[in-house]
Design a protein around this motif. Structure first.
Motif, PDB file in Angstrom:
ATOM      1  N   SER A  95       0.839  -1.201   0.000  1.00 31.25           N
ATOM      2  CA  SER A  95       0.000   0.000   0.000  1.00 31.25           C
ATOM      3  C   SER A  95       0.879   1.257   0.000  1.00 31.25           C
ATOM      4  CB  SER A  95      -0.915   0.005   1.222  1.00 31.25           C
ATOM      5  OG  SER A  95      -0.143   0.198   2.386  1.00 31.25           O
ATOM      6  N   THR A  96       0.318   2.349  -0.486  1.00 30.13           N
ATOM      7  CA  THR A  96       1.055   3.616  -0.563  1.00 30.13           C
ATOM      8  C   THR A  96       1.538   4.041   0.821  1.00 30.13           C
ATOM      9  OG1 THR A  96      -0.345   4.230  -2.405  1.00 30.13           O
ATOM     10  CG2 THR A  96       0.868   6.024  -1.352  1.00 30.13           C
ATOM     11  N   GLY A 100       5.466   4.506   1.977  1.00 27.81           N
ATOM     12  CA  GLY A 100       5.970   5.786   2.475  1.00 27.81           C
ATOM     13  C   GLY A 100       6.681   5.684   3.813  1.00 27.81           C
ATOM     14  N   GLN A 101       6.392   4.636   4.594  1.00 28.97           N
ATOM     15  CA  GLN A 101       6.929   4.576   5.962  1.00 28.97           C
ATOM     16  C   GLN A 101       7.921   3.439   6.211  1.00 28.97           C
ATOM     17  OE1 GLN A 101       6.280   6.953   7.955  1.00 28.97           O
ATOM     18  NE2 GLN A 101       4.536   7.910   6.940  1.00 28.97           N
ATOM     19  N   VAL A 102       7.984   2.476   5.277  1.00 36.13           N
ATOM     20  CA  VAL A 102       8.759   1.262   5.585  1.00 36.13           C
ATOM     21  C   VAL A 102      10.255   1.533   5.789  1.00 36.13           C
ATOM     22  CG1 VAL A 102       8.961   0.543   3.144  1.00 36.13           C
ATOM     23  CG2 VAL A 102       9.171  -1.161   4.932  1.00 36.13           C
ATOM     24  N   SER A 103      10.815   2.474   5.036  1.00 35.61           N
ATOM     25  CA  SER A 103      12.256   2.731   5.206  1.00 35.61           C
ATOM     26  C   SER A 103      12.558   3.283   6.597  1.00 35.61           C
ATOM     27  CB  SER A 103      12.766   3.702   4.146  1.00 35.61           C
ATOM     28  OG  SER A 103      12.861   3.044   2.909  1.00 35.61           O
ATOM     29  N   MET A 104      11.632   4.073   7.119  1.00 36.25           N
ATOM     30  CA  MET A 104      11.808   4.630   8.464  1.00 36.25           C
ATOM     31  C   MET A 104      11.794   3.507   9.504  1.00 36.25           C
ATOM     32  SD  MET A 104      11.045   7.507  10.647  1.00 36.25           S
ATOM     33  CE  MET A 104      10.012   8.611   9.731  1.00 36.25           C
ATOM     34  N   GLU A 163       3.686  -1.347 -12.820  1.00 36.24           N
ATOM     35  CA  GLU A 163       2.929  -2.224 -11.902  1.00 36.24           C
ATOM     36  C   GLU A 163       1.748  -1.478 -11.286  1.00 36.24           C
ATOM     37  OE1 GLU A 163       6.787  -4.805 -10.198  1.00 36.24           O
ATOM     38  OE2 GLU A 163       5.936  -3.184  -9.030  1.00 36.24           O
ATOM     39  N   GLY A 164       1.669  -0.166 -11.585  1.00 38.57           N
ATOM     40  CA  GLY A 164       0.586   0.646 -11.016  1.00 38.57           C
ATOM     41  C   GLY A 164       0.784   0.937  -9.546  1.00 38.57           C
ATOM     42  N   ILE A 165       2.051   0.891  -9.113  1.00 39.70           N
ATOM     43  CA  ILE A 165       2.334   1.106  -7.689  1.00 39.70           C
ATOM     44  C   ILE A 165       2.953   2.488  -7.487  1.00 39.70           C
ATOM     45  CG2 ILE A 165       3.758   0.327  -5.739  1.00 39.70           C
ATOM     46  CD1 ILE A 165       3.427  -2.532  -6.831  1.00 39.70           C
ATOM     47  N   ASP A 166       2.405   3.206  -6.503  1.00 39.95           N
ATOM     48  CA  ASP A 166       2.891   4.537  -6.188  1.00 39.95           C
ATOM     49  C   ASP A 166       4.035   4.392  -5.171  1.00 39.95           C
ATOM     50  OD1 ASP A 166       3.203   7.165  -5.607  1.00 39.95           O
ATOM     51  OD2 ASP A 166       1.333   7.384  -4.496  1.00 39.95           O
ATOM     52  N   ASP A 167       5.259   4.607  -5.614  1.00 41.02           N
ATOM     53  CA  ASP A 167       6.402   4.329  -4.743  1.00 41.02           C
ATOM     54  C   ASP A 167       7.526   5.313  -5.049  1.00 41.02           C
ATOM     55  OD1 ASP A 167       8.198   3.141  -3.061  1.00 41.02           O
ATOM     56  OD2 ASP A 167       8.186   1.180  -4.022  1.00 41.02           O
TER      57      ASP A 167
END
Ligand code: DC
Length: 215
Positions: A95-96, A100-104, A163-167
């Motif tokens: 998920s978006t 957005g938070q996984v690297s943190m 892939e249609g993924i917002d990353d």
């Protein structure tokens, strides 16, 4: 190709370098379980968000980690993860919000220590092809089968869009490579493959060829 088990194959690389697709295929060819370690960081990130904890609130994240159970399993040759009793779906993990938070979350040493422990436990039970950022450099430094799959930033951004993924790939690359705890590095003895201009079949063939040579 038949290999003597147990075997550990480590495949690292930056986001959207194609390492998951390659790792999955290599695992199927070798008869190993494919484990996406990024999925474990994603699963815990999702759990943090589900618990209404701010990922920047490290104290609360570590406290949640202490009371969270991880269960790593396998289904049809692919690793599965259950966090806090909830089995993660691919959709939740990609998920978006999680992107957005996984690297943190993955930059917190206590989180890494716990998940590295789970990754080692996994490989103590079965042969694995595990992909991630630090699998060859930190998790399994003794394995002779280490690969680093790279691709240019443009190619990687385009793959995620397709892939249609917002990353925000560039942003994650920066955090993943500059964090203090186990940053993305190329293990000294890893075979580096640039997949920018290669098809999946060719990358898989190079990985399998190199494993065969080293057996
Ligand atoms: O492979 P991926 O893009 O799904 O990984 C998601 C995030 O998890 C990535 O931004 C960095 C982190 N990660 C990590 O720190 N160590 C790993 N072994 C795998 C992933």
């Amino acid at each position: 190709m038949s290999v003597e088990h147990p075997i550990i194959v480590a495949i690292d690389g930056p986001a959207a370098s194609g390492k998951s697709t390659v790792a999955k295929r290599v695992a199927a060819e070798l008869g190993c379980v494919f484990v996406n370690s990024g999925g474990m960081y994603r699963a815990f990130t999702w759990w943090v968000l589900q618990n209404d904890i701010e990922p920047s609130d490290t104290v609360s994240v570590i406290e949640l980690l202490g009371r969270t159970e991880f269960l790593c399993g396998e289904e049809d040759g692919v690793g599965t993860i259950t966090v806090g009793g909830t089995r993660m779906t691919r959709k939740e993990m990609a998920s978006t919000q999680v992107n957005g938070q996984v690297s943190m979350i993955a930059s917190i040493p206590e989180v890494r220590e716990r998940l590295v422990g789970e990754q080692r436990l996994y490989a103590s039970r079965t042969s694995v092809v595990m992909e991630g950022r630090d699998i060859g450099s930190v998790v399994f430094p003794e394995t002779p089968f280490k690969f680093y799959i790279d691709a240019s930033p443009e190619v990687r951004e385009a793959r995620r869009r397709a892939e249609g993924i917002d990353d925000a790939i560039a942003e994650r690359d920066k955090i993943d490579s500059s964090r203090k705890a186990s940053p993305l590095v190329i293990a000294e003895d890893a075979l580096v493959i640039d997949s920018s201009d290669l098809g999946v079949d060719e990358v898989v063939a190079r990985v399998i060829g190199s494993i065969r040579e080293r057996l």
